[in-house]
Design an enzyme around this catalytic site. Sequence first.
Site, PDB file in Angstrom:
ATOM      1  CG  HIS A 473     -18.353-114.662  -8.850  1.00  0.00           C
ATOM      2  ND1 HIS A 473     -19.622-114.151  -8.824  1.00  0.00           N
ATOM      3  CD2 HIS A 473     -18.129-115.062 -10.112  1.00  0.00           C
ATOM      4  CE1 HIS A 473     -20.134-114.250 -10.020  1.00  0.00           C
ATOM      5  NE2 HIS A 473     -19.253-114.787 -10.832  1.00  0.00           N
ATOM      6  CD  GLU A 711     -19.367 -90.405 -13.198  1.00  0.00           C
ATOM      7  OE1 GLU A 711     -19.161 -91.463 -12.609  1.00  0.00           O
ATOM      8  OE2 GLU A 711     -19.965 -90.322 -14.283  1.00  0.00           O
ATOM      9  CG  ASP A 735     -15.970 -93.223 -13.045  1.00  0.00           C
ATOM     10  OD1 ASP A 735     -15.017 -93.970 -13.314  1.00  0.00           O
ATOM     11  OD2 ASP A 735     -17.151 -93.505 -13.285  1.00  0.00           O
ATOM     12  CB  CYS A 782     -24.363 -91.115  -6.263  1.00  0.00           C
ATOM     13  SG  CYS A 782     -23.609 -90.707  -7.844  1.00  0.00           S
TER      14      CYS A 782
HETATM   15  C1  PEP Z   1     -18.995 -93.142  -9.568  1.00  0.00           C
HETATM   16  O1  PEP Z   1     -18.204 -93.123 -10.519  1.00  0.00           O
HETATM   17  O2  PEP Z   1     -18.702 -92.765  -8.411  1.00  0.00           O
HETATM   18  C2  PEP Z   1     -20.356 -93.642  -9.772  1.00  0.00           C
HETATM   19  C3  PEP Z   1     -21.276 -93.574  -8.839  1.00  0.00           C
HETATM   20  O3  PEP Z   1     -20.601 -94.246 -10.971  1.00  0.00           O
HETATM   21  P1  PEP Z   1     -20.212 -95.781 -11.288  1.00  0.00           P
HETATM   22  O4  PEP Z   1     -19.588 -96.361 -10.056  1.00  0.00           O
HETATM   23  O5  PEP Z   1     -21.477 -96.457 -11.677  1.00  0.00           O
HETATM   24  O6  PEP Z   1     -19.241 -95.590 -12.412  1.00  0.00           O
HETATM   25 MG    MG Z   2     -19.012 -93.458 -12.555  1.00  0.00          MG
END
Ligand code: PEP
Ligand code: MG
Length: 848
Positions: A473, A711, A735, A782
């Site tokens: 938080h 991932e 991931d 991403c």
């Molecule tokens: C990731 O794993 O990099 C990803 C963008 O997905 P999340 O962070 O939502 O698991």
């Molecule tokens: Mg992910």
Amino acid sequence: MTSTTVQQTVSLTAPLSGIVVPLEQVPDPVFAGKMVGDGIAIDPTSQVLLSPCEGTVSTLHPAHHAVSITTANGAEVLMHIGLDTVLLKGDGFTAHVTEGQQVKVGEPLIEFDADQVAQQARSLVTMVLITNPDDFSNFSFAAGKVVSNQDIIIQAGSESAATQNSEEAQDFTAVTSELIALPNPVGLHARPSANLVALAKQFSSKITISCHGNAASARSVVAIMGLNTKQGDEVQLTASGADAEAAIAAISQAIKEGLGEDCQEAPLATAESLPEEQSLLAVTHDDPNCLLGVSASPGSAIGVVVQLQEQTFDYPETAENSEAQVAALHDALDAVQQDLTELQQQMTQQGQADKAEIFQAHQELLSDPELIEQGETFIHRGKSAAFAFNQAIDGQVQVLKQLDNPMLAGRVSDLDDIRNRMLRKLLGLTDDAMAMPENAIIIARDLTPSMTANLDPSKVIGFATTEGGSSSHSAILARGMGIPAVAGIDNQAQQLADGSKVILDGDAGQLRINVSDEEINNIQQRQAKQAEQDQQDLASAHDHAITTDDHQMEVVANIANLNDAEKSVKLGGEGVGLLRSEFLFLDRATAPSEDEQAQQYSAIVKALQGRPIIIRTLDVGGDKPLDYMPMPAEENPFLGERGIRIGLNRPSILRTQVRAILRAAQGSESTVRIMFPMIATLEELQAAKQVVKQEAEQLGVSNYEVGIMVEVPSTAVMAEQFAEEADFFSIGTNDLTQYTLAMDRGHPKLAAQVDGLNPAVLKLIEMTVQGAHKAGKWVGVCGGLASDPQAVPLLLGLGVDELSVSVPALPAIKGQIRELSLSQCQTLAQQALKAGTATAVRQLSPGR
Ligand code: PEP
Ligand code: MG
């Protein structure tokens, strides 16, 4: 030894209509083995559990799936609705009685929604048991069809063989055991209680077990379960009788050994009780003036230390007048709800939506009927309102901690927060805003939202907390306030004197102490430069991100809702590279309908004014639970039913979402892309694609694309094969890093090593790009790496086509790309691939 014969009879009417199932046939060894008691089960056709006898409600489980009645002649009757229904945490159950209430035959006890419970639990079969069967004899049980409140289902008694040992009447000195910490992971529930009772019955002495100031007969399973114990609670045995010494010795030993339960999984001697040791991999600093932590919010600040002490409370454990205590509890609940409403309104007016949402969540936590009922139960056991509420909150904290779920760790500090508010109210203490010097850098163990709400934001310029991580938080609040924060800072920070000058470096995750004027100068210069840079980036946020040698990188945003979409457009986002659709699904009691989803997706697509969007299908499971879809606890949640695996195992959820996305694509000017999370095998992609194909044909939609998150290492390694099936790839480096390095992304002790710039991860990114480009497909990133200035040149150099970054980072990442040359980035990327460690890669690529 003399014995007296006791007249005992018991006659129970059916609490439910349905078909009788002999106890031995119940698919649960604890009930089938009569470990909890003797009786029958009913496969119900009615939905209101009626009292089968006259008596007192002796226990009502907080999850409202089980209730027990004690009759005037001492029969303990337990009714347990369904199997594994405790996991539903009260969902689908409505209790009509409270503990201690007198009930007559046929009075409604618990109502349940049979459809809902049947869908979510293992079975609806309801056990009706006498949990002290040794006190009765000549049992007879009904069979076949029974009608509630009409047919007799259990009869026992006449001349009971139960004997009362005359020794009980004699004067024996009571023998007491030491305090024994319970090793059982969930305290004394049915199985260990049944074993304790079986052992106690081998002795003639009268034996009681006490905990939390309450005592229970060691011969009653229900009474022992009613002690509401949890792991680590200290219990004490008292015995009086001829064999008291032997009873105490044997039962104490059995409790320590877990009463037949394997407690190895959760030993009491946790790592915390072992002395702390310095890890051989720990990042240390030669400079004694540099305290290390992890970055929780970027930026730097020069200021003075303010140690935030936690408030301590002093209150009596017991109180005489239960009614007055219940009234005090409810007055405090009302007053705190009122305070929270005011705080929420205040935050909304100040434009601090994040904080307003937190206080709204606190209102919901505080109105949890289970919490209030628990508090009242403790009061009825003679406790003061403050003690009772504290205990009730402790119970909820324990439940969250036992789930071992890092996502829920934040909820513990929410509970702590409402605990403190309630205790202050109950004890008449005030929570005045702290007098704060200018340029305050707060040092604390952790910060609750209320603590931060009481801080004067015009004076606080940074936080350093010894606990928490980048998702705590305090980190979220610091980012929302736009001030730097460091989490997990060296405990030494708590020894710093109030008012001492420090530099908080939120980027490096450090706190510098004993600072010189020269250091302050340097930092001030850095801050001025950064502010200038931010201004420039913002001014050119809407220009394309084109390198000095004319290569364009698409820079898009990671978003969670409509608000983010609108912000991203203002900050120069060229589209959305990741809509984490799960945020539309979390914290809800029911699944969003297809219409509701379609409406939300359409609103987001519209806000992008023609820019492209990638909508990722539901990515929950493992660390992200859904309230309305209870899933069994998993040994390795990150390796279990997570991401697309949920959609494939529960196709109706995937199908509904796919239809909603396709409806948002229908007639929109944006390119709408569907992306599946955590794809590990080609079969998964093929099956998910089939769903899209079928639904698109049905809806007559053709303007969509289908891509996958990369991932899992298997997908990166097989990128060539996947590229034949997918329209695009987006690499989830968060991931991909955890799966490549086999390090939990949320593990506090591994945080420093879970670095996406590890050359192994870079190699997998290179393989993904090569596989995709061969088939003419494009690759985005991403994960967090896309927003990391040290990673940006490397991703560019590895051939990544699109970066999807956090919304506030959009202008800076675009600005950085404009300063880079693609050919230099390619050289740098090749060097990085040959490096041995993430640290070496970071040395090669110092960032902007
Ligand atoms: C990731 O794993 O990099 C990803 C963008 O997905 P999340 O962070 O939502 O698991
Ligand atoms: Mg992910």
